[in-house]
Design a protein around this motif. Structure first.
Motif, PDB file in Angstrom:
ATOM      1  N   ILE A   1       0.848  -1.189   0.000  1.00  0.00           N
ATOM      2  CA  ILE A   1       0.000   0.000   0.000  1.00  0.00           C
ATOM      3  C   ILE A   1       0.886   1.241   0.000  1.00  0.00           C
ATOM      4  CG2 ILE A   1      -1.738   1.317   1.274  1.00  0.00           C
ATOM      5  CD1 ILE A   1      -2.757  -1.328   2.419  1.00  0.00           C
ATOM      6  N   THR A   2       0.730   2.071  -1.011  1.00  0.00           N
ATOM      7  CA  THR A   2       1.441   3.343  -1.077  1.00  0.00           C
ATOM      8  C   THR A   2       0.512   4.422  -0.528  1.00  0.00           C
ATOM      9  OG1 THR A   2       2.647   2.610  -3.046  1.00  0.00           O
ATOM     10  CG2 THR A   2       2.636   4.970  -2.585  1.00  0.00           C
ATOM     11  N   PHE A   3       0.914   5.044   0.570  1.00  0.00           N
ATOM     12  CA  PHE A   3       0.011   5.961   1.267  1.00  0.00           C
ATOM     13  C   PHE A   3       0.605   7.364   1.400  1.00  0.00           C
ATOM     14  CE2 PHE A   3       2.617   3.951   4.573  1.00  0.00           C
ATOM     15  CZ  PHE A   3       3.039   5.048   5.317  1.00  0.00           C
ATOM     16  N   THR A   4      -0.297   8.311   1.671  1.00  0.00           N
ATOM     17  CA  THR A   4       0.074   9.701   1.945  1.00  0.00           C
ATOM     18  C   THR A   4      -0.505  10.087   3.298  1.00  0.00           C
ATOM     19  OG1 THR A   4       0.025  10.247  -0.412  1.00  0.00           O
ATOM     20  CG2 THR A   4      -0.075  12.086   1.138  1.00  0.00           C
ATOM     21  N   LEU A   5       0.311  10.638   4.169  1.00  0.00           N
ATOM     22  CA  LEU A   5      -0.152  11.001   5.505  1.00  0.00           C
ATOM     23  C   LEU A   5      -1.187  12.121   5.453  1.00  0.00           C
ATOM     24  CD1 LEU A   5       3.162  11.004   7.604  1.00  0.00           C
ATOM     25  CD2 LEU A   5       1.312   9.317   7.694  1.00  0.00           C
ATOM     26  N   LYS A   6      -2.296  11.906   6.140  1.00  0.00           N
ATOM     27  CA  LYS A   6      -3.307  12.952   6.308  1.00  0.00           C
ATOM     28  C   LYS A   6      -2.999  13.792   7.542  1.00  0.00           C
ATOM     29  CE  LYS A   6      -8.326  13.574   6.699  1.00  0.00           C
ATOM     30  NZ  LYS A   6      -9.642  12.864   6.745  1.00  0.00           N
ATOM     31  N   LYS A   7      -2.464  13.138   8.563  1.00  0.00           N
ATOM     32  CA  LYS A   7      -2.023  13.795   9.794  1.00  0.00           C
ATOM     33  C   LYS A   7      -0.560  13.418  10.039  1.00  0.00           C
ATOM     34  CE  LYS A   7      -5.949  15.723  11.065  1.00  0.00           C
ATOM     35  NZ  LYS A   7      -6.674  15.241  12.248  1.00  0.00           N
ATOM     36  N   PRO A   8       0.177  14.200  10.810  1.00  0.00           N
ATOM     37  CA  PRO A   8       1.599  13.908  11.026  1.00  0.00           C
ATOM     38  C   PRO A   8       1.822  12.539  11.668  1.00  0.00           C
ATOM     39  CG  PRO A   8       1.063  16.132  11.759  1.00  0.00           C
ATOM     40  CD  PRO A   8      -0.242  15.455  11.467  1.00  0.00           C
ATOM     41  N   TYR A   9       3.010  12.012  11.443  1.00  0.00           N
ATOM     42  CA  TYR A   9       3.440  10.769  12.088  1.00  0.00           C
ATOM     43  C   TYR A   9       4.638  11.079  12.979  1.00  0.00           C
ATOM     44  CZ  TYR A   9       5.874   6.393  12.905  1.00  0.00           C
ATOM     45  OH  TYR A   9       6.523   5.340  13.520  1.00  0.00           O
ATOM     46  N   THR A  10       4.624  10.529  14.187  1.00  0.00           N
ATOM     47  CA  THR A  10       5.773  10.688  15.065  1.00  0.00           C
ATOM     48  C   THR A  10       6.006   9.403  15.832  1.00  0.00           C
ATOM     49  OG1 THR A  10       6.792  12.084  16.767  1.00  0.00           O
ATOM     50  CG2 THR A  10       4.465  11.562  17.047  1.00  0.00           C
ATOM     51  N   SER A  11       7.208   9.251  16.328  1.00  0.00           N
ATOM     52  CA  SER A  11       7.577   8.099  17.141  1.00  0.00           C
ATOM     53  C   SER A  11       8.708   8.542  18.050  1.00  0.00           C
ATOM     54  CB  SER A  11       8.012   6.923  16.261  1.00  0.00           C
ATOM     55  OG  SER A  11       9.072   7.322  15.404  1.00  0.00           O
TER      56      SER A  11
ATOM     57  N   ALA B   1       2.504   7.360  17.433  1.00  0.00           N
ATOM     58  CA  ALA B   1       2.372   7.875  18.784  1.00  0.00           C
ATOM     59  C   ALA B   1       1.471   9.108  18.698  1.00  0.00           C
ATOM     60  CB  ALA B   1       3.747   8.245  19.340  1.00  0.00           C
ATOM     61  N   LYS B   2       0.793   9.442  19.779  1.00  0.00           N
ATOM     62  CA  LYS B   2      -0.167  10.559  19.794  1.00  0.00           C
ATOM     63  C   LYS B   2      -1.367  10.276  18.896  1.00  0.00           C
ATOM     64  CE  LYS B   2       2.716  13.015  22.286  1.00  0.00           C
ATOM     65  NZ  LYS B   2       2.461  13.297  23.713  1.00  0.00           N
ATOM     66  N   LYS B   3      -1.715   8.991  18.720  1.00  0.00           N
ATOM     67  CA  LYS B   3      -2.822   8.687  17.814  1.00  0.00           C
ATOM     68  C   LYS B   3      -4.167   9.138  18.377  1.00  0.00           C
ATOM     69  CE  LYS B   3      -3.266   3.821  19.213  1.00  0.00           C
ATOM     70  NZ  LYS B   3      -3.115   2.447  18.729  1.00  0.00           N
ATOM     71  N   THR B   4      -4.240   9.380  19.691  1.00  0.00           N
ATOM     72  CA  THR B   4      -5.478   9.919  20.249  1.00  0.00           C
ATOM     73  C   THR B   4      -5.735  11.331  19.741  1.00  0.00           C
ATOM     74  OG1 THR B   4      -4.239  10.634  22.209  1.00  0.00           O
ATOM     75  CG2 THR B   4      -5.389   8.521  22.346  1.00  0.00           C
ATOM     76  N   SER B   5      -4.695  11.977  19.222  1.00  0.00           N
ATOM     77  CA  SER B   5      -4.844  13.310  18.623  1.00  0.00           C
ATOM     78  C   SER B   5      -5.010  13.232  17.115  1.00  0.00           C
ATOM     79  CB  SER B   5      -3.615  14.170  18.961  1.00  0.00           C
ATOM     80  OG  SER B   5      -3.457  14.302  20.362  1.00  0.00           O
ATOM     81  N   GLY B   6      -5.189  12.009  16.596  1.00  0.00           N
ATOM     82  CA  GLY B   6      -5.386  11.830  15.163  1.00  0.00           C
ATOM     83  C   GLY B   6      -4.108  11.641  14.381  1.00  0.00           C
ATOM     84  N   PHE B   7      -2.969  11.566  15.064  1.00  0.00           N
ATOM     85  CA  PHE B   7      -1.698  11.389  14.366  1.00  0.00           C
ATOM     86  C   PHE B   7      -1.661  10.032  13.664  1.00  0.00           C
ATOM     87  CE2 PHE B   7      -0.548  15.190  16.133  1.00  0.00           C
ATOM     88  CZ  PHE B   7       0.808  15.462  16.233  1.00  0.00           C
ATOM     89  N   GLY B   8      -1.024   9.994  12.481  1.00  0.00           N
ATOM     90  CA  GLY B   8      -0.773   8.731  11.808  1.00  0.00           C
ATOM     91  C   GLY B   8      -1.913   8.193  10.969  1.00  0.00           C
ATOM     92  N   THR B   9      -2.918   9.000  10.665  1.00  0.00           N
ATOM     93  CA  THR B   9      -3.942   8.558   9.718  1.00  0.00           C
ATOM     94  C   THR B   9      -3.521   8.980   8.311  1.00  0.00           C
ATOM     95  OG1 THR B   9      -5.199  10.585  10.167  1.00  0.00           O
ATOM     96  CG2 THR B   9      -5.847   8.594  11.363  1.00  0.00           C
TER      97      THR B   9
ATOM     98  N   GLN C   1       2.142  16.144   7.359  1.00  0.00           N
ATOM     99  CA  GLN C   1       1.040  15.821   6.457  1.00  0.00           C
ATOM    100  C   GLN C   1       1.521  15.920   5.012  1.00  0.00           C
ATOM    101  OE1 GLN C   1      -2.226  18.516   6.927  1.00  0.00           O
ATOM    102  NE2 GLN C   1      -3.252  17.882   5.049  1.00  0.00           N
ATOM    103  N   GLY C   2       1.168  14.920   4.204  1.00  0.00           N
ATOM    104  CA  GLY C   2       1.589  14.904   2.805  1.00  0.00           C
ATOM    105  C   GLY C   2       2.799  14.029   2.543  1.00  0.00           C
ATOM    106  N   SER C   3       3.485  13.590   3.601  1.00  0.00           N
ATOM    107  CA  SER C   3       4.623  12.682   3.417  1.00  0.00           C
ATOM    108  C   SER C   3       4.121  11.331   2.913  1.00  0.00           C
ATOM    109  CB  SER C   3       5.380  12.496   4.738  1.00  0.00           C
ATOM    110  OG  SER C   3       5.891  13.722   5.205  1.00  0.00           O
ATOM    111  N   LYS C   4       4.930  10.676   2.083  1.00  0.00           N
ATOM    112  CA  LYS C   4       4.524   9.412   1.463  1.00  0.00           C
ATOM    113  C   LYS C   4       5.355   8.249   1.998  1.00  0.00           C
ATOM    114  CE  LYS C   4       3.089  11.702  -2.819  1.00  0.00           C
ATOM    115  NZ  LYS C   4       1.648  11.551  -2.522  1.00  0.00           N
TER     116      LYS C   4
END
Length: 282
Positions: free
Chosen positions: A73-83, A239-247, A193-196
């Protein structure tokens, strides 16, 4: 004796040569910053490596048990991703960054670890509406308790590398009752957001276990499609997925590759446009 390769490449000025009026800055300015810069320089040499050597290919299925399926699956981040990388520090704008993102040790690229994918997908799987959910989860991810027949899971996870540069972000924790700042801002390294990225997942129906039936393959794959949908669109994998991160942004059919190709219809619930004429292939 421990030998640090990166440390061996840095010329550290002797403490006695340092201005004693700035003793508190010695560790940061003379040791940590030069070490981090040298480390980044060496890692940048590896960024041109082809990261796809880490991933399985369609032709690899010929050497796996019947019923095996490869998902890309090639995806584009809708919300930021952090770890959170507990064992590393990173330099941004010549300053030590206290909340660095997890990076691959070889390429230096920001990454999602296989164990991270597994944990977040299992979290989503536990929220799929299905009668025999526990049984399927044990088949896919492996049994957790010693009371059950110990089985290795049927899913194999792979790292995701982000080839774009990470960015600096700031969050301010709020008190739950008053929604006012609980403390000062926290600086974090994130993929914006927008990173692939590319997600690879391998399903192998082995070991089969004493109660194996062919119909389990179809059950597993349909359940897996539902879990992937929840993870990518609802719960996220950050991480911080309760804030919508990583969708992620909604996927299109061309963003998803399934091998064997006749299984692609099972995963059509992930597309923005459904092709109702495609059979499930089970």
């Amino acid at each position: 004796m421990v030998h640090d390769y990166y440390l061996s490449k840095v010329k550290i000025k002797d403490f006695n040569e340092w201005n004693k009026e700035k003793e508190k800055q010695y560790l940061e300015e003379v040791f940590i910053l030069p070490l981090a810069k040298e480390k980044d320089k060496l890692k940048n040499k590896s960024k041109n490596e082809d990261i796809h050597v880490f991933y399985p290919k369609e032709e690899d299925l010929a050497y796996l048990p019947n019923g095996s399926v490869l998902i890309k699956i090639t995806f584009t981040l809708k919300k930021p991703y952090t770890s959170k990388d507990e064992g590393e520090f990173h330099i941004i704008d010549d300053k030590i960054f206290e909340n660095p993102i997890v990076r691959d040790k070889f390429t230096g690229l920001p990454m999602v670890r296989p164990s991270t994918w597994k944990g977040h997908l299992r979290f989503a799987a536990e929220r799929v509406d299905c009668q025999n959910k526990k049984e399927i989860i044990n088949r896919l991810f492996g049994s957790e308790t010693e009371d059950e027949e110990k089985l290795k899971g049927r899913l194999y996870f792979f790292p995701t590398f982000f080839e774009e540069d990470s960015k600096k972000d700031v969050i301010t924790p709020l008190k739950r009752d008053t929604r006012t700042p609980a403390r000062g801002p926290i600086f974090m390294e994130v993929m914006k957001q927008g990173s692939k990225g590319e997600f690879y997942l391998l399903y192998v129906p082995y070991p089969k276990g004493k109660n194996f039936e062919e119909k389990q393959i179809g059950e597993d794959l349909h359940f897996l499609a539902s879990a992937l949908k929840l993870m990518f669109y609802t719960y996220g994998f950050s991480a911080k997925k309760t804030s919508g991160f990583g969708t992620i942004e909604e996927l299109k059919e061309e963003n998803i590759e399934i091998y064997p190709k006749d299984k692609k219809g099972i995963f059509s619930i992930l597309y923005t446009t459904h092709n109702n004429s495609v059979k499930d292939g089970v």
